[in-house]
Design a protein around this motif. Structure first.
Motif, PDB file in Angstrom:
ATOM      1  N   HIS A   1       9.265  14.791   7.277  1.00  0.00           N
ATOM      2  CA  HIS A   1      10.042  13.679   6.722  1.00  0.00           C
ATOM      3  C   HIS A   1       9.448  13.111   5.436  1.00  0.00           C
ATOM      4  N   LEU A   2       8.446  13.772   4.891  1.00  0.00           N
ATOM      5  CA  LEU A   2       7.746  13.208   3.738  1.00  0.00           C
ATOM      6  C   LEU A   2       8.671  12.994   2.538  1.00  0.00           C
ATOM      7  N   ASN A   3       9.640  13.867   2.338  1.00  0.00           N
ATOM      8  CA  ASN A   3      10.551  13.708   1.208  1.00  0.00           C
ATOM      9  C   ASN A   3      11.450  12.484   1.343  1.00  0.00           C
TER      10      ASN A   3
ATOM     11  N   ILE B   1       0.839  13.289   0.082  1.00  0.00           N
ATOM     12  CA  ILE B   1       1.280  14.490  -0.636  1.00  0.00           C
ATOM     13  C   ILE B   1       0.111  15.403  -0.989  1.00  0.00           C
ATOM     14  N   ARG B   2      -1.110  14.910  -0.793  1.00  0.00           N
ATOM     15  CA  ARG B   2      -2.291  15.745  -0.996  1.00  0.00           C
ATOM     16  C   ARG B   2      -2.673  16.509   0.269  1.00  0.00           C
ATOM     17  N   GLU B   3      -2.028  16.175   1.387  1.00  0.00           N
ATOM     18  CA  GLU B   3      -2.397  16.738   2.678  1.00  0.00           C
ATOM     19  C   GLU B   3      -1.431  17.850   3.092  1.00  0.00           C
ATOM     20  N   SER B   4      -1.808  18.558   4.140  1.00  0.00           N
ATOM     21  CA  SER B   4      -0.949  19.566   4.767  1.00  0.00           C
ATOM     22  C   SER B   4      -0.931  19.301   6.264  1.00  0.00           C
ATOM     23  N   ARG B   5      -0.105  20.043   6.980  1.00  0.00           N
ATOM     24  CA  ARG B   5      -0.089  19.881   8.440  1.00  0.00           C
ATOM     25  C   ARG B   5      -1.475  20.105   9.029  1.00  0.00           C
ATOM     26  N   GLY B   6      -2.167  21.099   8.490  1.00  0.00           N
ATOM     27  CA  GLY B   6      -3.493  21.419   9.026  1.00  0.00           C
ATOM     28  C   GLY B   6      -4.528  20.358   8.743  1.00  0.00           C
ATOM     29  N   THR B   7      -4.500  19.770   7.549  1.00  0.00           N
ATOM     30  CA  THR B   7      -5.533  18.784   7.204  1.00  0.00           C
ATOM     31  C   THR B   7      -5.261  17.418   7.830  1.00  0.00           C
ATOM     32  N   LEU B   8      -4.005  17.094   8.093  1.00  0.00           N
ATOM     33  CA  LEU B   8      -3.684  15.772   8.650  1.00  0.00           C
ATOM     34  C   LEU B   8      -4.320  15.556  10.014  1.00  0.00           C
ATOM     35  N   THR B   9      -4.466  16.615  10.797  1.00  0.00           N
ATOM     36  CA  THR B   9      -5.009  16.463  12.144  1.00  0.00           C
ATOM     37  C   THR B   9      -6.506  16.168  12.147  1.00  0.00           C
TER      38      THR B   9
ATOM     39  N   PHE C   1       0.819  -1.216   0.000  1.00  0.00           N
ATOM     40  CA  PHE C   1       0.000   0.000   0.000  1.00  0.00           C
ATOM     41  C   PHE C   1       0.859   1.275   0.000  1.00  0.00           C
ATOM     42  N   SER C   2       2.153   1.113  -0.177  1.00  0.00           N
ATOM     43  CA  SER C   2       3.071   2.238  -0.036  1.00  0.00           C
ATOM     44  C   SER C   2       2.725   3.405  -0.953  1.00  0.00           C
ATOM     45  N   LEU C   3       2.487   3.130  -2.230  1.00  0.00           N
ATOM     46  CA  LEU C   3       2.226   4.209  -3.174  1.00  0.00           C
ATOM     47  C   LEU C   3       0.882   4.876  -2.897  1.00  0.00           C
ATOM     48  N   LEU C   4      -0.114   4.088  -2.513  1.00  0.00           N
ATOM     49  CA  LEU C   4      -1.421   4.653  -2.192  1.00  0.00           C
ATOM     50  C   LEU C   4      -1.328   5.619  -1.015  1.00  0.00           C
ATOM     51  N   ILE C   5      -0.561   5.232  -0.020  1.00  0.00           N
ATOM     52  CA  ILE C   5      -0.415   6.087   1.158  1.00  0.00           C
ATOM     53  C   ILE C   5       0.381   7.346   0.818  1.00  0.00           C
ATOM     54  N   LYS C   6       1.449   7.201   0.039  1.00  0.00           N
ATOM     55  CA  LYS C   6       2.224   8.388  -0.321  1.00  0.00           C
ATOM     56  C   LYS C   6       1.369   9.351  -1.150  1.00  0.00           C
TER      57      LYS C   6
END
Length: 429
Positions: free
Chosen positions: A302-304, A278-286, A269-274
């Motif tokens: 650490h996303l890069n 990359i569609r998210e931001s710090r604000g939306t992740l919470t 599922f690695s690519l699906l999760i990445k």
């Protein structure tokens, strides 16, 4: 009819699970076993190694009467939320007499004593917990110290150091808080440690972790040699090693479905999760369940460096935030499980339906018995969802999405036709 409920993942099914089914009947005097089983994603924050219908089939051939699916929002939750959902499902059936689970201590009394404290949370205990947390202790350690100081019994607090004891306490706590009439029983886990990663000698029970590790080399998931103590063998050699550790029906199933239905691992599922990250931001992740502001910052920082699921969990884990916590959060992000939705579901009684995965034909009277007593609808097919409440429909749509995503990975990995969730028939044995 006397019914015992079991809560399980069967990831995969092994001899210890078969023993649990048989022993549960023995200690409770039940003649019927209902299993609430996680679907295609499990509580440690990972996909199941094989699809839910295959795991349900082995369970039904090994002594279970009926297998129900635990909705994915509970199946991928913390131990507390997992237990609340599973217990609510059994309790809502209105006909389950007992709940039986395995534990490292094998004694229901100390587990109940701890559960009573954690359920009531007396002010003295809460003050002790706050003090320990203020010192910077991780929550599990702070809770253990607070219990030790409150109960004045070090042995009781140490019980929570073992994972199945902890889950058992959560089951009992859920029974207390939901004012359930279901009586809890526990049986002593035999032989293998829960996370042991090598097979036990013949005649002993091996852990699901050890069996998954061995099956790791039968697939094409991303992996490193260091991931497992085994050399890379052929499937026939793997199955020969497993013959003393899983029921014959499970060995047959592993042989028939190899590289067409399993093995599935987190890195698949690695690519699906990445893509989602990359569609998210710090604000939306919470927005997502269990994702704190601190963890959201670490993910984005650490996303890069993201390479695959397992590597990323290892990269961003800390002393306070465990690998399993991170992997659950990544699943919540991938599946779109938001904290606000879980709060609404909890406030609305947790469970709104009982989704059937399969049953034993000669014991089908259990179905009419449930329909007569249940407070929630029993769903043999997805077309029945129109009768559900709004939260029930949202929960079931989430289950369908999770299953279709899992099936998409199977189809892509093994180059087999995609099987939509609506196309899966009930397992009847």
């Amino acid at each position: 009819m006397k019914i015992v409920g079991l809560i399980a993942e069967y990831n995969p099914f092994h001899n210890g699970h078969e023993y649990h089914i048989q022993k549960a009947k023995e200690v409770t005097g039940a003649d019927t076993v209902i299993v609430v089983m996680s679907g295609n994603f499990v509580q440690r924050g990972a996909p199941a190694i094989m699809p839910k219908h295959l795991r349900a089939k082995v369970a039904l051939k090994s002594g279970a009467s009926l297998v129900l699916e635990l909705p994915v929002c509970f199946a991928t939750g913390s131990a507390e939320y997992f237990a609340q959902g599973a217990v609510a499902l059994l309790d809502s059936l209105g006909c389950v007499d007992a709940l039986c689970f395995g534990s490292e201590c094998g004694d229901i009394q100390p587990l109940t004593r701890i559960a009573e404290v954690l359920s009531d949370e007396p002010e003295e205990y809460r003050a002790l917990l706050r003090a320990s947390l203020k010192e910077g202790l991780p929550f599990p350690s702070a809770r253990e110290r607070a219990l030790q100081d409150y109960l004045h019994d070090p042995a009781l607090s140490r019980i929570l150091a073992s994972p199945n004891n902890t889950l058992g306490v959560e089951y009992i706590k859920a029974l207390i808080r939901q004012e359930s009439t279901i009586r809890p029983y526990t049986i002593l886990r035999k032989d293998s440690r829960y996370h042991a990663d090598t097979l036990e000698p013949a005649g002993n029970f091996s852990s699901a972790t050890a069996i998954r590790r061995l099956l790791l080399f039968s697939g094409s998931s991303l992996r490193t040699v260091e991931d497992t103590p085994y050399d890379e063998p052929k499937l026939s050699s793997i199955l020969a090693r497993l013959e003393d550790h899983v029921p014959r029906e499970c060995v047959n199933l592993l042989e028939r479905t190899h590289l067409t239905r399993y093995p599935i691992y987190s890195n698949d599922f690695s690519l699906l999760i990445k893509y989602q990250l990359i569609r998210e931001s710090r604000g939306t992740l919470t927005r997502y369940a269990d994702v704190s502001e601190e963890l959201a910052n670490r993910i984005m920082k650490h996303l890069n460096s993201y390479q695959n699921f397992d590597q990323f969990c290892d990269l961003i884990k800390t002393k306070e935030v465990t690998y399993s916590r991170i992997s659950r959060c990544l699943l919540h992000i991938m599946l779109g499980i938001q904290a606000s939705f879980l709060d609404r579901v909890a406030a609305d009684g947790f469970i709104h339906y009982a989704r059937m995965l399969g049953f034993v034909q000669k014991e089908k009277e259990i179905l009419s018995f449930i329909k007569k007593n249940s407070r929630i609808p029993l769903l043999p097919k997805l077309s029945d969802m129109d009768s559900l409440s709004e939260h029930g429909q949202q929960m079931l749509h989430l289950d369908i999405f999770a299953s279709n995503l899992y099936e998409s990975v199977i189809s892509n990995k093994f180059k087999t036709p995609f099987c939509n969730e609506y196309s899966h028939p009930l397992v009847i044995v």
